[in-house]
Motif scaffolding. Sequence first.
Motif, PDB file in Angstrom:
ATOM      1  N   ASP A   1       0.820  -1.203   0.000  1.00  0.00           N
ATOM      2  CA  ASP A   1       0.000   0.000   0.000  1.00  0.00           C
ATOM      3  C   ASP A   1       0.861   1.263   0.000  1.00  0.00           C
ATOM      4  OD1 ASP A   1      -2.303  -1.530  -0.037  1.00  0.00           O
ATOM      5  OD2 ASP A   1      -2.712  -1.296   2.116  1.00  0.00           O
ATOM      6  N   LEU A   2       1.922   1.272   0.780  1.00  0.00           N
ATOM      7  CA  LEU A   2       2.825   2.430   0.801  1.00  0.00           C
ATOM      8  C   LEU A   2       3.445   2.638  -0.579  1.00  0.00           C
ATOM      9  CD1 LEU A   2       4.678   1.793   4.191  1.00  0.00           C
ATOM     10  CD2 LEU A   2       2.969   3.572   3.725  1.00  0.00           C
ATOM     11  N   PHE A   3       3.894   1.548  -1.181  1.00  0.00           N
ATOM     12  CA  PHE A   3       4.524   1.606  -2.500  1.00  0.00           C
ATOM     13  C   PHE A   3       3.539   2.124  -3.550  1.00  0.00           C
ATOM     14  CE2 PHE A   3       5.871  -0.232  -6.550  1.00  0.00           C
ATOM     15  CZ  PHE A   3       7.214   0.103  -6.577  1.00  0.00           C
ATOM     16  N   VAL A   4       2.338   1.557  -3.569  1.00  0.00           N
ATOM     17  CA  VAL A   4       1.325   1.970  -4.551  1.00  0.00           C
ATOM     18  C   VAL A   4       0.930   3.427  -4.322  1.00  0.00           C
ATOM     19  CG1 VAL A   4      -1.046   1.560  -5.360  1.00  0.00           C
ATOM     20  CG2 VAL A   4       0.510  -0.374  -5.000  1.00  0.00           C
ATOM     21  N   PHE A   5       0.810   3.838  -3.061  1.00  0.00           N
ATOM     22  CA  PHE A   5       0.499   5.233  -2.753  1.00  0.00           C
ATOM     23  C   PHE A   5       1.551   6.148  -3.384  1.00  0.00           C
ATOM     24  CE2 PHE A   5       0.663   9.070  -0.124  1.00  0.00           C
ATOM     25  CZ  PHE A   5      -0.672   9.446  -0.123  1.00  0.00           C
ATOM     26  N   SER A   6       2.809   5.781  -3.266  1.00  0.00           N
ATOM     27  CA  SER A   6       3.878   6.576  -3.865  1.00  0.00           C
ATOM     28  C   SER A   6       3.816   6.547  -5.392  1.00  0.00           C
ATOM     29  CB  SER A   6       5.244   6.096  -3.373  1.00  0.00           C
ATOM     30  OG  SER A   6       6.275   6.891  -3.907  1.00  0.00           O
TER      31      SER A   6
ATOM     32  N   GLY B   1      -8.304  20.961  -2.677  1.00  0.00           N
ATOM     33  CA  GLY B   1      -7.756  21.780  -3.757  1.00  0.00           C
ATOM     34  C   GLY B   1      -8.797  22.711  -4.356  1.00  0.00           C
ATOM     35  N   ILE B   2      -8.352  23.532  -5.284  1.00  0.00           N
ATOM     36  CA  ILE B   2      -9.216  24.552  -5.879  1.00  0.00           C
ATOM     37  C   ILE B   2     -10.418  23.962  -6.609  1.00  0.00           C
ATOM     38  CG2 ILE B   2      -7.444  26.339  -6.063  1.00  0.00           C
ATOM     39  CD1 ILE B   2      -7.091  25.560  -9.009  1.00  0.00           C
ATOM     40  N   GLU B   3     -10.316  22.699  -7.047  1.00  0.00           N
ATOM     41  CA  GLU B   3     -11.421  22.066  -7.761  1.00  0.00           C
ATOM     42  C   GLU B   3     -12.320  21.262  -6.833  1.00  0.00           C
ATOM     43  OE1 GLU B   3      -9.009  18.870  -6.787  1.00  0.00           O
ATOM     44  OE2 GLU B   3      -8.359  20.804  -7.514  1.00  0.00           O
ATOM     45  N   GLY B   4     -11.999  21.286  -5.522  1.00  0.00           N
ATOM     46  CA  GLY B   4     -12.831  20.608  -4.536  1.00  0.00           C
ATOM     47  C   GLY B   4     -12.423  19.183  -4.191  1.00  0.00           C
ATOM     48  N   ASN B   5     -11.323  18.722  -4.773  1.00  0.00           N
ATOM     49  CA  ASN B   5     -10.836  17.363  -4.496  1.00  0.00           C
ATOM     50  C   ASN B   5      -9.739  17.369  -3.435  1.00  0.00           C
ATOM     51  OD1 ASN B   5     -12.522  16.057  -6.408  1.00  0.00           O
ATOM     52  ND2 ASN B   5     -11.135  16.684  -8.054  1.00  0.00           N
ATOM     53  N   SER B   6      -9.460  16.183  -2.894  1.00  0.00           N
ATOM     54  CA  SER B   6      -8.425  16.043  -1.861  1.00  0.00           C
ATOM     55  C   SER B   6      -7.026  16.138  -2.466  1.00  0.00           C
ATOM     56  CB  SER B   6      -8.569  14.692  -1.159  1.00  0.00           C
ATOM     57  OG  SER B   6      -9.791  14.623  -0.475  1.00  0.00           O
ATOM     58  N   TRP B   7      -6.168  16.837  -1.755  1.00  0.00           N
ATOM     59  CA  TRP B   7      -4.766  16.985  -2.125  1.00  0.00           C
ATOM     60  C   TRP B   7      -3.920  16.682  -0.894  1.00  0.00           C
ATOM     61  CZ3 TRP B   7      -2.732  20.972  -6.018  1.00  0.00           C
ATOM     62  CH2 TRP B   7      -3.661  21.198  -7.048  1.00  0.00           C
TER      63      TRP B   7
ATOM     64  N   LYS C   1      -8.054   5.846  -2.038  1.00  0.00           N
ATOM     65  CA  LYS C   1      -8.566   4.591  -1.471  1.00  0.00           C
ATOM     66  C   LYS C   1      -7.620   4.034  -0.410  1.00  0.00           C
ATOM     67  CE  LYS C   1     -11.453   3.270  -5.336  1.00  0.00           C
ATOM     68  NZ  LYS C   1     -11.514   2.606  -6.620  1.00  0.00           N
ATOM     69  N   ILE C   2      -6.323   4.176  -0.639  1.00  0.00           N
ATOM     70  CA  ILE C   2      -5.348   3.699   0.347  1.00  0.00           C
ATOM     71  C   ILE C   2      -5.449   4.530   1.622  1.00  0.00           C
ATOM     72  CG2 ILE C   2      -2.871   3.476   0.851  1.00  0.00           C
ATOM     73  CD1 ILE C   2      -2.568   2.637  -2.163  1.00  0.00           C
ATOM     74  N   LEU C   3      -5.579   5.841   1.488  1.00  0.00           N
ATOM     75  CA  LEU C   3      -5.750   6.689   2.676  1.00  0.00           C
ATOM     76  C   LEU C   3      -7.031   6.323   3.423  1.00  0.00           C
ATOM     77  CD1 LEU C   3      -4.634  10.276   1.576  1.00  0.00           C
ATOM     78  CD2 LEU C   3      -3.345   8.550   2.854  1.00  0.00           C
TER      79      LEU C   3
ATOM     80  N   LEU D   1      -0.549   7.013   7.043  1.00  0.00           N
ATOM     81  CA  LEU D   1      -0.203   5.671   6.586  1.00  0.00           C
ATOM     82  C   LEU D   1       0.667   4.977   7.625  1.00  0.00           C
ATOM     83  CD1 LEU D   1       0.498   6.722   2.920  1.00  0.00           C
ATOM     84  CD2 LEU D   1      -1.365   5.231   3.645  1.00  0.00           C
ATOM     85  N   PRO D   2       0.720   3.635   7.583  1.00  0.00           N
ATOM     86  CA  PRO D   2       1.535   2.903   8.568  1.00  0.00           C
ATOM     87  C   PRO D   2       3.010   3.307   8.498  1.00  0.00           C
ATOM     88  CG  PRO D   2       0.170   1.391   7.287  1.00  0.00           C
ATOM     89  CD  PRO D   2       0.038   2.743   6.654  1.00  0.00           C
ATOM     90  N   LYS D   3       3.635   3.367   9.663  1.00  0.00           N
ATOM     91  CA  LYS D   3       5.069   3.686   9.717  1.00  0.00           C
ATOM     92  C   LYS D   3       5.862   2.381   9.765  1.00  0.00           C
ATOM     93  CE  LYS D   3       6.477   7.619  11.444  1.00  0.00           C
ATOM     94  NZ  LYS D   3       6.851   8.732  12.292  1.00  0.00           N
ATOM     95  N   ILE D   4       6.788   2.261   8.834  1.00  0.00           N
ATOM     96  CA  ILE D   4       7.669   1.098   8.738  1.00  0.00           C
ATOM     97  C   ILE D   4       9.043   1.639   8.364  1.00  0.00           C
ATOM     98  CG2 ILE D   4       8.085  -1.102   7.557  1.00  0.00           C
ATOM     99  CD1 ILE D   4       5.063  -1.101   6.827  1.00  0.00           C
ATOM    100  N   THR D   5      10.104   1.092   8.922  1.00  0.00           N
ATOM    101  CA  THR D   5      11.434   1.610   8.593  1.00  0.00           C
ATOM    102  C   THR D   5      11.735   1.404   7.112  1.00  0.00           C
ATOM    103  OG1 THR D   5      12.624  -0.443   9.041  1.00  0.00           O
ATOM    104  CG2 THR D   5      12.299   1.064  10.919  1.00  0.00           C
TER     105      THR D   5
END
Length: 183
Positions: free
Chosen positions: A19-24, A45-51, A73-75, A91-95
């Motif tokens: 999930d972290l990888f795909v988010f990136s 954002g200015i268009e009303g969507n999440s940023w 979706k990941i968030l 997101l989960p913290k992993i080293t």
Amino acid sequence: MNNLESYHFPIDRLDRVRDLFVFSCYTGISYSDIMGLTKTNLIIGIEGNSWIATKRLKTKTSVRVPLLDPAKKILDKYEEHPVTEHSGTLLPKITNEKTNLYLKEIADAVGIKKNLTFHMARHTFATTVTLSNGVPIETVSKLLGHTKLATTQIYARVLDKKISEDMQELRSKLEFSNTQKVR
């Protein structure tokens, strides 16, 4: 990438790292910057969507990235998850070391032959997600938080396919233009 996104991992730690990888891959945000994201980094954002609005740790450059649906979706998945509630992060913290170690397991599981590292997600965002879909390099540079366009141009070098498509489109436009002149 679809196989990586849809693969069911029976082990939570592999699911989280994927999930972290795909988010990136869908935001271009680096590992170190993802680990510091909290609810204060979510904006509309200015268009009303999440940023996501953050500052790159490496360059101190402000970055604002509109969230594409897979990243959103990941968030959503981790919004009330015990691991993020405890850490206060999105997101989960992993080293970093564990993340890259688990990415090797993930690559094996889904049949990726390359040595999968977290930085490859940023590369995927720059090439596969944005540049190859026609997002201008100046926009990609800003999304990645690069201070110099030349840094982003390194990603663009690998896109011979994009160059070929762009030139084919130009060829078609020129041919159309020439047929109009003949009439």
